[in-house]
Structure formats: structure tokens, C-alpha cells
Design an enzyme around this catalytic site. Structure first.
Site, PDB file in Angstrom:
ATOM      1  N   ASP A  49       0.839  -1.205   0.000  1.00 13.58           N
ATOM      2  CA  ASP A  49       0.000   0.000   0.000  1.00 13.58           C
ATOM      3  C   ASP A  49       0.871   1.249   0.000  1.00 13.58           C
ATOM      4  O   ASP A  49       1.678   1.458   0.908  1.00 13.58           O
ATOM      5  CB  ASP A  49      -0.878  -0.001   1.261  1.00 13.58           C
ATOM      6  CG  ASP A  49      -1.813   1.207   1.295  1.00 13.58           C
ATOM      7  OD1 ASP A  49      -2.894   1.120   0.698  1.00 13.58           O
ATOM      8  OD2 ASP A  49      -1.439   2.243   1.894  1.00 13.58           O
ATOM      9  N   TYR A  54       2.730   9.831  -0.110  1.00 12.46           N
ATOM     10  CA  TYR A  54       3.785   9.262   0.747  1.00 12.46           C
ATOM     11  C   TYR A  54       5.193   9.564   0.225  1.00 12.46           C
ATOM     12  O   TYR A  54       6.178   9.318   0.918  1.00 12.46           O
ATOM     13  CB  TYR A  54       3.634   7.742   0.896  1.00 12.46           C
ATOM     14  CG  TYR A  54       2.335   7.281   1.519  1.00 12.46           C
ATOM     15  CD1 TYR A  54       1.456   8.177   2.109  1.00 12.46           C
ATOM     16  CD2 TYR A  54       1.982   5.941   1.517  1.00 12.46           C
ATOM     17  CE1 TYR A  54       0.257   7.751   2.668  1.00 12.46           C
ATOM     18  CE2 TYR A  54       0.790   5.507   2.081  1.00 12.46           C
ATOM     19  CZ  TYR A  54      -0.072   6.421   2.650  1.00 12.46           C
ATOM     20  OH  TYR A  54      -1.253   5.991   3.192  1.00 12.46           O
TER      21      TYR A  54
HETATM   22  N1  LIG Z   1      -5.795   5.972   3.579  1.00 12.60           N
HETATM   23  C1  LIG Z   1      -5.306   6.745   4.532  1.00 12.60           C
HETATM   24  O1  LIG Z   1      -5.701   7.908   4.720  1.00 12.60           O
HETATM   25  C2  LIG Z   1      -4.236   6.198   5.426  1.00 12.60           C
HETATM   26  C3  LIG Z   1      -3.931   6.843   6.629  1.00 12.60           C
HETATM   27  C4  LIG Z   1      -2.942   6.276   7.452  1.00 12.60           C
HETATM   28  C5  LIG Z   1      -2.294   5.115   7.060  1.00 12.60           C
HETATM   29  N2  LIG Z   1      -2.585   4.523   5.863  1.00 12.60           N
HETATM   30  C6  LIG Z   1      -1.878   3.277   5.409  1.00 12.60           C
HETATM   31  O2  LIG Z   1      -1.962   2.305   6.436  1.00 12.60           O
HETATM   32  C7  LIG Z   1      -0.655   1.884   6.796  1.00 12.60           C
HETATM   33  C8  LIG Z   1      -0.605   1.451   8.247  1.00 12.60           C
HETATM   34  O3  LIG Z   1      -1.036   2.473   9.110  1.00 12.60           O
HETATM   35  P1  LIG Z   1      -0.029   3.338  10.022  1.00 12.60           P
HETATM   36  O4  LIG Z   1       1.293   3.381   9.369  1.00 12.60           O
HETATM   37  O5  LIG Z   1      -0.749   4.598  10.306  1.00 12.60           O
HETATM   38  O6  LIG Z   1       0.003   2.565  11.412  1.00 12.60           O
HETATM   39  P2  LIG Z   1       0.156   1.060  11.947  1.00 12.60           P
HETATM   40  O7  LIG Z   1       0.511   0.123  10.853  1.00 12.60           O
HETATM   41  O8  LIG Z   1      -1.038   0.761  12.780  1.00 12.60           O
HETATM   42  O9  LIG Z   1       1.365   1.206  12.958  1.00 12.60           O
HETATM   43  C9  LIG Z   1       2.673   1.457  12.551  1.00 12.60           C
HETATM   44  C10 LIG Z   1       3.524   1.628  13.799  1.00 12.60           C
HETATM   45  O10 LIG Z   1       3.493   0.421  14.563  1.00 12.60           O
HETATM   46  C11 LIG Z   1       4.813  -0.051  14.788  1.00 12.60           C
HETATM   47  N3  LIG Z   1       4.779  -1.520  14.643  1.00 12.60           N
HETATM   48  C12 LIG Z   1       4.640  -2.224  13.501  1.00 12.60           C
HETATM   49  N4  LIG Z   1       4.611  -3.541  13.758  1.00 12.60           N
HETATM   50  C13 LIG Z   1       4.742  -3.681  15.098  1.00 12.60           C
HETATM   51  C14 LIG Z   1       4.787  -4.795  15.955  1.00 12.60           C
HETATM   52  N5  LIG Z   1       4.677  -6.045  15.497  1.00 12.60           N
HETATM   53  N6  LIG Z   1       4.930  -4.568  17.283  1.00 12.60           N
HETATM   54  C15 LIG Z   1       5.015  -3.305  17.771  1.00 12.60           C
HETATM   55  N7  LIG Z   1       4.993  -2.207  17.007  1.00 12.60           N
HETATM   56  C16 LIG Z   1       4.847  -2.389  15.672  1.00 12.60           C
HETATM   57  C17 LIG Z   1       5.679   0.607  13.748  1.00 12.60           C
HETATM   58  O11 LIG Z   1       6.957   0.856  14.262  1.00 12.60           O
HETATM   59  P3  LIG Z   1       8.286   0.216  13.592  1.00 12.60           P
HETATM   60  O12 LIG Z   1       8.396   0.811  12.217  1.00 12.60           O
HETATM   61  O13 LIG Z   1       9.344   0.663  14.539  1.00 12.60           O
HETATM   62  O14 LIG Z   1       8.066  -1.254  13.565  1.00 12.60           O
HETATM   63  C18 LIG Z   1       4.951   1.938  13.514  1.00 12.60           C
HETATM   64  O15 LIG Z   1       5.380   2.900  14.459  1.00 12.60           O
HETATM   65  C19 LIG Z   1       0.188   3.118   6.457  1.00 12.60           C
HETATM   66  O16 LIG Z   1       1.567   2.830   6.450  1.00 12.60           O
HETATM   67  C20 LIG Z   1      -0.404   3.502   5.138  1.00 12.60           C
HETATM   68  O17 LIG Z   1       0.066   2.632   4.103  1.00 12.60           O
HETATM   69  C21 LIG Z   1      -3.566   5.033   5.055  1.00 12.60           C
END
Ligand SMILES: NC(=O)c1ccc[n+]([C@@H]2O[C@H](COP(=O)([O-])OP(=O)(O)OC[C@H]3O[C@@H](n4cnc5c(N)ncnc54)[C@H](OP(=O)(O)O)[C@@H]3O)[C@@H](O)[C@H]2O)c1
Length: 281
Positions: A49, A54
């Protein structure tokens, strides 16, 4: 999903076959992004994704090619930013995404956030045209409320395959999930581990320990067990396997209900409001 394993569970929605686990790439940049994408694909991820916003589509494309995984075996999503929703701008933006990714088409092209300043029917017309021209295999929306989903479906005959929304145990998204189900759309959960907060939750830790799993895995399992696609992001290679190893255990109905009860009114993490954005629900 384990290293080398080729089959990833999928959700089918209006002809789209979306792998239930994907890699989120928001905030991953440069060589780290390319390396994480490459490793994720080597480990068996088949869904990536990204978004024009980004600023990492080039690196996502680099990682994809470096992985050696065949293009057609990977489900690639990108998103158009709301400032590009006027029809000529949308088509131009979609073509630029493909240039950066160095792909001839993406699997799924999303409207990133609603933009009330541009008529939705016009934007959807442009999105449908981009699909008909072969630049996107499927189209969908993101951050759409129930009302906006209904409006979008009334405005186009082209299948809208998903709504990508913030979704994790701390946020009640029952209404938008029900609307997607009613219309045969997939729900794609962003911030599925609540931006990392799930890792410290006492209940998720306790339930996870019962199954020999971490709190993050328990959180992701809670979503995929409802057929909700998850796209957790990590910049740490060692966490890629952890976040994908969620198909070898099941939560009981009681555990699912306990986790659902974590939802609370202040649970939303992503509160970016495009000007004039309507209320959520
Ligand atoms: N459509 C939209 O408007 C929108 C908005 C927000 C996000 N998104 C998409 O959704 C994706 C995911 O959402 P997000 O990035 O907001 O948050 P998320 O995936 O819920 O959380 C990411 C965070 O969690 C940590 N993490 C990952 N795996 C872990 C584990 N197994 N144990 C503990 N901590 C962990 C990561 O740190 P480390 O890197 O240190 O592991 C990072 O700080 C985004 O990257 C993006 O592609 C879309």
C-alpha cells in the site's frame, strides 16, 4: 504466511482479489522503504500500500523489482491526493504515479480522502476513465463515511471495491463496516495496530499470551478474523514476519467480544480533516 510461502489468504470484492495482509508504507522513505518492500515480498507478502502523498512510490517500485517476485503476483495499491480530484488533474496524477512506480497499471487506485470542493460524480467519472484506459485494475475510496459511500455508489456504475479506513480495536467502525458489507465492498484497515499503541494494551497482551502471540498479532488477528484487510507498517525487517504470522491461531467468540469492547470515543488516531469534511458516520 511464512517465509517462502506463496499463498496468502485473500478477500474477494467485486472481482478484486485482495490479499488479507499487506504492507503499509506511509513514512517509509528512501533505501529503508525499498529494502522493507523487497524483504516483505521475499517473506511472502503479496500486497503493498502506497500513495502519491507518501513520496515513496519510486522506492516501492524499486523494492518490488528487487524482490524478484513476479509483478502479477503482487497487489499494488496507490492513492490520489484530494487536490488532484478535478478530472484532468486526476488522470495526470494517476499517470505520474505509474511513472514513479514504473508499472503499467496498479491493482487498486483509491481516492485518498473525500474532497467536498469537487463534485464526487466528476471525480468518480475520471477515476472510472483511468480504469477503462487500463491504468488501474480496480478502483476504490478511502476515508469515506457511510453517506459518502452511498453517494459514490449512486454516482458511478464502475465497481468500487473497497473503503480504506482507520480500523483497529480502539475505534468503533461498525457503521462503515456494515455499509461496506451491504454493498459487497472490502474493508481495508489502515493504522491496524493503532500506530503501534496496540503493542502496549494489557488485554491484547493477555489474550495474545494465551495463544503464544504478541499484542500486535492479536490485534491484527482480530481484524482478519472479520475478513478485514490489514496493512500494518513497519520499518523493521524483524517485525515483517511477526505481522504476517496471524493465520495459525483463532480467537474465541468471547475473546473477539472482549477486544471489541476496547473501542472508545477518543480512539481515532488519524484526524486529518480535509477542509469542510463531513461528520464521520
Ligand atoms: N488511507 C489513509 O488515509 C491512510 C492513513 C494512514 C495510514 N494509511 C496506510 O496504512 C498503513 C498502516 O497504518 P499506520 O502506518 O498509520 O500505522 P500502523 O501500521 O497501525 O502502525 C505502525 C507503527 O506500529 C509499529 N509496529 C509495527 N509492527 C509492530 C509490531 N509487530 N509490534 C510493535 N509495534 C509495531 C511501527 O513501528 P516500527 O516501524 O518501529 O516497527 C509503527 O510505528 C500506512 O503505512 C499507510 O500505508 C492510510
Amino acid at each position: 504466511m511464512n517465509a517462502g510461502q506463496q499463498s496468502v489468504p485473500i478477500v474477494e470484492a467485486k472481482g478484486a482479489k485482495i490479499p488479507l495482509v499487506g504492507l503499509g508504507t506511509w513514512d517509509l522513505r528512501g533505501r529503508t522503504c525499498a529494502r522493507v518492500v523487497e524483504q516483505a515480498l521475499r517473506l511472502g507478502y503479496r500486497h503493498i500500500d502506497t500513495a502519491e502523498m507518501y513520496d515513496n512510490e519510486r522506492e516501492v517500485g524499486d523494492g518490488l523489482r528487487a524482490s524478484g517476485v513476479k509483478r502479477d503476483d503482487v497487489f499494488v495499491t496507490t492513492k490520489i491526493w484530494p487536490s488532484h480530484f478535478a478530472p484532468p488533474a486526476l488522470e495526470r496524477a494517476a499517470r505520474e504515479c505509474l511513472v514513479r512506480l514504473r508499472l503499467s497499471a496498479v491493482d487498486l487506485l483509491l481516492l485518498h480522502w473525500p474532497n467536498p470542493q469537487i463534485p464526487l460524480a466528476e471525480t468518480l467519472g475520471a477515476l472510472a476513465k483511468v480504469k477503462r484506459e487500463g491504468l488501474a485494475r480496480h478502483i476504490g475510496v478511502s476515508n469515506f463515511t457511510v453517506a459518502l459511500i452511498e453517494e459514490a455508489l449512486a454516482a458511478t456504475t464502475e465497481p468500487i471495491v473497497c473503503d480504506q479506513v482507520e480500523c483497529h480495536p480502539f475505534l468503533d467502525q461498525a457503521k462503515v463496516i456494515a455499509a461496506c458489507r451491504r454493498h459487497g465492498m472490502a474493508v481495508v484497515a489502515y493504522s491496524p495496530i493503532a500506530r503501534g499503541d496496540a503493542r502496549n494494551d494489557a488485554l491484547l497482551k493477555r489474550i495474545g499470551a494465551r495463544h503464544g502471540k504478541t499484542a500486535a498479532q492479536t490485534c491484527l488477528r482480530y481484524l482478519v478474523q472479520q475478513n478485514i484487510v490489514v496493512i500494518p507498517r513497519t520499518g523493521k525487517i524483524e517485525r515483517l514476519s511477526e505481522n504476517a504470522a496471524i493465520f495459525d491461531f483463532a480467537l474465541s467468540d468471547e475473546e473477539m467480544a472482549e477486544i471489541a469492547a476496547l473501542a472508545h470515543p477518543g480512539g481515532r488516531m488519524v484526524d486529518w480533516a480535509f477542509s469542510g469534511q463531513p461528520k464521520w458516520d
